[in-house]
Design an enzyme around this catalytic site. Structure first.
Site, PDB file in Angstrom:
ATOM      1  N   TYR A 189       0.811  -1.348   0.269  1.00 22.02           N
ATOM      2  CA  TYR A 189       0.055  -0.022   0.094  1.00 22.02           C
ATOM      3  C   TYR A 189       1.006   1.318  -0.032  1.00 22.02           C
ATOM      4  O   TYR A 189       0.576   2.179  -0.407  1.00 22.02           O
ATOM      5  CB  TYR A 189      -1.004  -0.140   1.219  1.00 22.02           C
ATOM      6  CG  TYR A 189      -2.112   0.946   1.151  1.00 22.02           C
ATOM      7  CD1 TYR A 189      -3.110   0.676  -0.022  1.00 22.02           C
ATOM      8  CD2 TYR A 189      -2.359   1.973   1.886  1.00 22.02           C
ATOM      9  CE1 TYR A 189      -4.187   1.555  -0.021  1.00 22.02           C
ATOM     10  CE2 TYR A 189      -3.835   2.440   1.597  1.00 22.02           C
ATOM     11  CZ  TYR A 189      -4.346   2.440   0.661  1.00 22.02           C
ATOM     12  OH  TYR A 189      -5.540   3.403   0.357  1.00 22.02           O
ATOM     13  N   LYS A 218      -3.250   8.173   3.022  1.00 22.33           N
ATOM     14  CA  LYS A 218      -4.295   8.083   3.683  1.00 22.33           C
ATOM     15  C   LYS A 218      -4.327   8.771   5.140  1.00 22.33           C
ATOM     16  O   LYS A 218      -5.118   9.216   5.898  1.00 22.33           O
ATOM     17  CB  LYS A 218      -4.770   6.709   3.976  1.00 22.33           C
ATOM     18  CG  LYS A 218      -5.423   6.128   2.501  1.00 22.33           C
ATOM     19  CD  LYS A 218      -6.402   6.882   1.948  1.00 22.33           C
ATOM     20  CE  LYS A 218      -7.156   5.834   0.839  1.00 22.33           C
ATOM     21  NZ  LYS A 218      -8.260   7.001   0.204  1.00 22.33           N
TER      22      LYS A 218
HETATM   23  P1  NAD Z   1     -12.401   3.401  -7.907  1.00 18.67           P
HETATM   24  O1  NAD Z   1     -11.139   2.952  -8.728  1.00 18.67           O
HETATM   25  O2  NAD Z   1     -13.951   2.923  -8.291  1.00 18.67           O
HETATM   26  O3  NAD Z   1     -12.499   4.824  -7.389  1.00 18.67           O
HETATM   27  C1  NAD Z   1     -11.170   5.624  -7.459  1.00 18.67           C
HETATM   28  C2  NAD Z   1     -11.788   7.036  -8.023  1.00 18.67           C
HETATM   29  O4  NAD Z   1     -10.619   7.844  -7.958  1.00 18.67           O
HETATM   30  C3  NAD Z   1     -12.022   6.894  -9.696  1.00 18.67           C
HETATM   31  O5  NAD Z   1     -13.267   7.333  -9.806  1.00 18.67           O
HETATM   32  C4  NAD Z   1     -10.877   7.593 -10.408  1.00 18.67           C
HETATM   33  O6  NAD Z   1     -11.506   8.139 -11.675  1.00 18.67           O
HETATM   34  C5  NAD Z   1     -10.698   8.902  -9.212  1.00 18.67           C
HETATM   35  N1  NAD Z   1      -9.390   9.533  -9.692  1.00 18.67           N
HETATM   36  C6  NAD Z   1      -8.285   9.327  -9.613  1.00 18.67           C
HETATM   37  N2  NAD Z   1      -7.398  10.408  -9.852  1.00 18.67           N
HETATM   38  C7  NAD Z   1      -8.357  11.408  -9.921  1.00 18.67           C
HETATM   39  C8  NAD Z   1      -8.136  12.746 -10.210  1.00 18.67           C
HETATM   40  N3  NAD Z   1      -6.741  13.260 -10.433  1.00 18.67           N
HETATM   41  N4  NAD Z   1      -9.105  13.552 -10.201  1.00 18.67           N
HETATM   42  C9  NAD Z   1     -10.412  12.935 -10.154  1.00 18.67           C
HETATM   43  N5  NAD Z   1     -10.785  11.743  -9.659  1.00 18.67           N
HETATM   44  C10 NAD Z   1      -9.629  11.018  -9.781  1.00 18.67           C
HETATM   45  O7  NAD Z   1     -11.847   2.582  -6.645  1.00 18.67           O
HETATM   46  P2  NAD Z   1     -12.569   2.596  -5.164  1.00 18.67           P
HETATM   47  O8  NAD Z   1     -12.277   1.329  -4.556  1.00 18.67           O
HETATM   48  O9  NAD Z   1     -14.157   2.647  -5.061  1.00 18.67           O
HETATM   49  O10 NAD Z   1     -12.005   3.884  -4.349  1.00 18.67           O
HETATM   50  C11 NAD Z   1     -12.520   4.821  -3.856  1.00 18.67           C
HETATM   51  C12 NAD Z   1     -12.128   5.371  -2.640  1.00 18.67           C
HETATM   52  O11 NAD Z   1     -12.052   4.144  -1.530  1.00 18.67           O
HETATM   53  C13 NAD Z   1     -10.409   5.593  -2.611  1.00 18.67           C
HETATM   54  O12 NAD Z   1     -10.209   6.776  -1.960  1.00 18.67           O
HETATM   55  C14 NAD Z   1      -9.854   4.376  -2.168  1.00 18.67           C
HETATM   56  O13 NAD Z   1      -8.684   4.501  -1.514  1.00 18.67           O
HETATM   57  C15 NAD Z   1     -10.927   4.239  -0.916  1.00 18.67           C
HETATM   58  N6  NAD Z   1     -10.880   2.648  -0.472  1.00 18.67           N
HETATM   59  C16 NAD Z   1     -11.302   1.528  -1.243  1.00 18.67           C
HETATM   60  C17 NAD Z   1     -11.121   0.435  -0.717  1.00 18.67           C
HETATM   61  C18 NAD Z   1     -11.192  -0.808  -1.487  1.00 18.67           C
HETATM   62  O14 NAD Z   1     -10.675  -1.977  -1.341  1.00 18.67           O
HETATM   63  N7  NAD Z   1     -11.593  -0.743  -2.650  1.00 18.67           N
HETATM   64  C19 NAD Z   1     -10.920   0.224   0.730  1.00 18.67           C
HETATM   65  C20 NAD Z   1     -11.069   1.234   1.398  1.00 18.67           C
HETATM   66  C21 NAD Z   1     -10.879   2.625   0.797  1.00 18.67           C
HETATM   67  C1  IMJ Z   2      -3.836  -0.777  -2.878  1.00 18.32           C
HETATM   68  C2  IMJ Z   2      -2.731  -1.126  -3.060  1.00 18.32           C
HETATM   69  C3  IMJ Z   2      -2.061  -1.996  -2.393  1.00 18.32           C
HETATM   70  C4  IMJ Z   2      -2.633  -2.862  -1.592  1.00 18.32           C
HETATM   71  C5  IMJ Z   2      -4.006  -2.643  -1.519  1.00 18.32           C
HETATM   72  C6  IMJ Z   2      -4.727  -1.510  -2.342  1.00 18.32           C
HETATM   73  N1  IMJ Z   2      -4.935  -3.239  -0.782  1.00 18.32           N
HETATM   74  C7  IMJ Z   2      -6.241  -2.572  -0.758  1.00 18.32           C
HETATM   75  C8  IMJ Z   2      -5.974  -1.579  -1.876  1.00 18.32           C
HETATM   76  C9  IMJ Z   2      -4.685  -4.326   0.097  1.00 18.32           C
HETATM   77  C10 IMJ Z   2      -7.361  -2.895  -0.145  1.00 18.32           C
HETATM   78  C11 IMJ Z   2      -7.154  -0.855  -2.566  1.00 18.32           C
HETATM   79  N2  IMJ Z   2      -7.221   0.512  -1.776  1.00 18.32           N
HETATM   80  C12 IMJ Z   2      -7.637   0.498  -0.393  1.00 18.32           C
HETATM   81  C13 IMJ Z   2      -6.810   1.929  -2.290  1.00 18.32           C
HETATM   82  O1  IMJ Z   2      -6.830   2.765  -1.740  1.00 18.32           O
HETATM   83  C14 IMJ Z   2      -6.241   1.875  -3.772  1.00 18.32           C
HETATM   84  C15 IMJ Z   2      -5.992   2.967  -4.113  1.00 18.32           C
HETATM   85  C16 IMJ Z   2      -5.213   2.995  -5.534  1.00 18.32           C
HETATM   86  C17 IMJ Z   2      -4.934   2.101  -6.539  1.00 18.32           C
HETATM   87  C18 IMJ Z   2      -4.369   2.019  -7.591  1.00 18.32           C
HETATM   88  C19 IMJ Z   2      -4.376   0.956  -8.774  1.00 18.32           C
HETATM   89  C20 IMJ Z   2      -4.025   1.429 -10.102  1.00 18.32           C
HETATM   90  C21 IMJ Z   2      -3.118   2.644 -10.246  1.00 18.32           C
HETATM   91  N3  IMJ Z   2      -2.990   3.588  -9.232  1.00 18.32           N
HETATM   92  C22 IMJ Z   2      -3.902   3.213  -7.935  1.00 18.32           C
HETATM   93  N4  IMJ Z   2      -3.819   4.412  -7.017  1.00 18.32           N
HETATM   94  C23 IMJ Z   2      -4.569   4.110  -5.788  1.00 18.32           C
HETATM   95  O2  IMJ Z   2      -2.346   2.756 -11.273  1.00 18.32           O
END
Ligand code: NAD
Ligand code: IMJ
Length: 257
Positions: A157, A164
């Site tokens: 991460y 974060k």
């Molecule tokens: P997602 O890829 O659907 O959402 C991420 C969004 O960020 C996308 O819509 C992308 O277009 C947007 N984004 C990236 N760069 C940008 C920029 N320069 N300007 C505007 N938008 C931009 O994935 P998600 O998992 O729904 O992620 C949403 C949030 O939830 C993130 O903050 C992520 O860290 C958080 N989150 C995700 C998880 C998981 O396991 N998926 C867990 C905890 C928290």
């Molecule tokens: C992301 C990376 C490494 C480990 C991860 C994650 N784990 C989880 C996530 C364990 C749950 C997803 N997460 C919580 C995120 O916030 C992801 C952020 C993200 C993901 C990508 C993938 C594609 C890319 N850039 C990204 N930037 C942020 O090119």
């Protein structure tokens, strides 16, 4: 009977597709009666986000790359013209360069560090500043999405964990700034969910399996569970809560082993 958020307006950043956690937030808010503006990042996302927005009554769709100050200002202007005011901001945006999400954290590049912070943390303050005039005097609510990797080490991460941590600290400083104006600011720390942003994370399936074994609820969470917590934090039901990070993680964060 009036719905919980009838007559309220919201701005949701971070919908990329149907799997996006921000889309689950938008659906929960919309079902409760909130009128929404959705933003999308880049021309490639426009069509898909417009198709999703068509499922939400009276919604509008706007472009917003959070690294472009002019686009942030344009979103605030468009929301002012279309809605007149704003009750809720949902920030569901995160990005780091793919190469930074593997290997040793100490190898993070200066540029990679900056990009992750600009998109994933600074954007919350920048967007808040832009929409603040629209939120004055409405008992508004600002909600962002975080992950436990901001507090504890989650392998790979890396820079996103540091971003974060900055995001969660921003929730506290913003809530201190805005509390006197009646605006609340909270974060949701979600458990891992399969989305575009978790696709390709090496070992993601193992992480899901581990949580299903260890979390008090013995399962993973769904995006709609995060969406419903977002609805709670947007609504007057949470009127006494600000500056908090609420865990929607099946209880995983309480475990010591
Ligand atoms: P997602 O890829 O659907 O959402 C991420 C969004 O960020 C996308 O819509 C992308 O277009 C947007 N984004 C990236 N760069 C940008 C920029 N320069 N300007 C505007 N938008 C931009 O994935 P998600 O998992 O729904 O992620 C949403 C949030 O939830 C993130 O903050 C992520 O860290 C958080 N989150 C995700 C998880 C998981 O396991 N998926 C867990 C905890 C928290
Ligand atoms: C992301 C990376 C490494 C480990 C991860 C994650 N784990 C989880 C996530 C364990 C749950 C997803 N997460 C919580 C995120 O916030 C992801 C952020 C993200 C993901 C990508 C993938 C594609 C890319 N850039 C990204 N930037 C942020 O090119």
């Amino acid at each position: 009977m009036d719905k919980l958020l009838q007559g309220k307006t919201g701005l949701v950043l971070g919908v990329a597709n149907r799997r996006s956690i921000a889309w689950a937030c938008a659906q929960s808010l919309s079902k409760a009666g909130m009128r929404l503006a959705l933003t999308y990042m880049g021309d490639r996302m426009e069509k898909g986000v417009r198709e999703l927005a068509a499922e939400l009554p009276d919604s509008i769709v706007l472009p917003c790359d959070v690294t472009q100050p002019a686009q942030i200002d344009a979103v605030a202007q468009a929301v002012k013209e279309e809605f007149g005011g704003l009750d809720c901001l949902v920030h569901g945006v995160a990005f780091a360069k793919r190469e930074e999400l593997q290997g040793d954290f100490f190898n993070t590049s200066r540029e990679g560090y900056m990009v992750a912070h600009e998109v994933s943390a600074y954007s919350l303050a920048a967007m808040t500043r832009a929409v603040l005039p629209l939120m004055e005097g409405r008992q508004g609510s600002i909600i962002t999405l975080s992950y436990i990797g901001g507090e504890r080490v989650v392998p790979n991460y890396n820079i996103m964990g540091i971003a974060k941590a900055a995001l969660e600290a921003s929730v506290r400083y913003l809530s201190h700034d805005l509390g006197p104006r009646g605006i609340r600011v909270n974060g949701i720390s979600a458990g891992p969910i399969r989305t575009l942003s978790s696709a390709g994370v090496s070992g993601f399936t193992d992480i899901l399996d581990e949580i299903a074994k260890k979390a008090p609820l013995r399962r993973n969470v769904t995006a709609d569970e995060v969406g419903d917590t977002c609805l709670f934090l947007a609504s007057p039901l949470s009127r006494g809560i600000t500056g908090s990070i609420v865990y929607v993680d099946a209880g995983y964060h309480i475990m010591g082993v």
